[in-house]
Design an enzyme around this catalytic site. Sequence first.
Site, PDB file in Angstrom:
ATOM      1  N   GLU A   1      37.841  62.941 -24.441  1.00 52.90           N
ATOM      2  CA  GLU A   1      36.712  62.045 -24.155  1.00 52.90           C
ATOM      3  C   GLU A   1      35.613  62.793 -23.401  1.00 52.90           C
ATOM      4  O   GLU A   1      34.995  62.263 -22.471  1.00 52.90           O
ATOM      5  CB  GLU A   1      37.178  60.835 -23.335  1.00 52.90           C
ATOM      6  CG  GLU A   1      38.325  60.071 -23.948  1.00 52.90           C
ATOM      7  CD  GLU A   1      37.908  59.165 -25.079  1.00 52.90           C
ATOM      8  OE1 GLU A   1      36.700  59.069 -25.349  1.00 52.90           O
ATOM      9  OE2 GLU A   1      38.792  58.557 -25.692  1.00 52.90           O
TER      10      GLU A   1
ATOM     11  N   GLY B   1      59.917  69.870  -5.406  1.00 49.54           N
ATOM     12  CA  GLY B   1      60.704  71.038  -5.757  1.00 49.54           C
ATOM     13  C   GLY B   1      61.203  70.962  -7.186  1.00 49.54           C
ATOM     14  O   GLY B   1      60.491  70.544  -8.095  1.00 49.54           O
TER      15      GLY B   1
END
Length: 388
Positions: free
Chosen positions: A367, A343
């Site tokens: 990458e 939450g």
Amino acid sequence: MKNPDPHDFLALEQLMDEEERMVARTVRELVTEQLAPQLGDWFEKGEFPRELATEFGKLGMLGMHLSGYGCAGMSAVSYGSACLELEAGDSGLRSFVSVQGSLAMFPIWKFGSEEQKQEWLPRMAAGEVIGCFGLTEPDSGSDPSSMRTVARQDGDDWILNGTKMWITNGSIADMAIIWARTDEGIRGFIVDTTTPGFTANTVRHKMSLRASVTSELVLDNVRLPADAVLPGVTGMKGPLSCLNEARFGILFGAVGAARNCYETALDYTMSRTQFGRSLASFQLTQDKLADMLIRVNRAHLLALHLGKLKDAGELTPAQISFGKKDNVAQALHVAREARAMLGANGITLEYPIIRHMNNLESVYTYEGTNEVHTLVLGQSITGMGAFR
């Protein structure tokens, strides 16, 4: 029989030898006891403490998968397991070790002269010298062969001009591996960052990989001696082989980020009470936890298998793309689920999840983007390239 350990449900530690388990435990202890309490602050301030380099060096973590020249010479699985435990802390920790060992040290170890190896590798392994890797440019990301950085010969010297972008460690680096276009093809150069004409500008206002230094490198008539060039490779094979080394570390590292998000969500829901019951006792919560458990263990199993293939000398670049693409995607899914399960607490730096979630957005595209790895796999299974 006792129930499986929720933190190692498939007993994957049994697939590792004693040295590999020892490496994982040592790095995990370093991260959890010394680094984790400070990671939220480093992320919030946008800093990476330079002194960590020597700490990592003392533990033999820099270039640990290389042999000789002060390097530990450990297995690929040991290196991957270290990356996993580092990224369980923060992607910035793994990025530093990955760039130092796989992108800055590896090209010298693989393609450098004996003199270059002796000069640089022992100091880099000790963390006394920090390196970076200059390939990506402002207008050249997924297509590095279109780079504009050039190196021309002037007598026995080389003169470099160009700009590199999104360079990890750039502003704290003592040396840079710079890839540039020459009349012979793409060549790699070792550049001392104190050389006149070399400038590193730190990238600010990042919302991801904040506990990591990211920089722009500018080369303005940087004059280098003849022995600055890496003699052992010409063409894109050089930088791409380095990227494969780094991607291998990433496919392990992503498992660490996912595991930390899963474990955080598990601990939180076990202790949090709503409607008079533990959150972990609700069906929807258990559905999410079970899904996360499966994704984390499956990704770890894949990483260990690819590590065993690498140690046997049988791992291909396409298999690395498989691991990088899927493990990062799984980690992102786990991080997002875990964030929601906490939450409002999930967006605070009191918990690690929002750091991991933001960091993984970068890991998903650096990458090699997710799309590039998809096309690598497509080419591997069809024999036809679809990059253009």
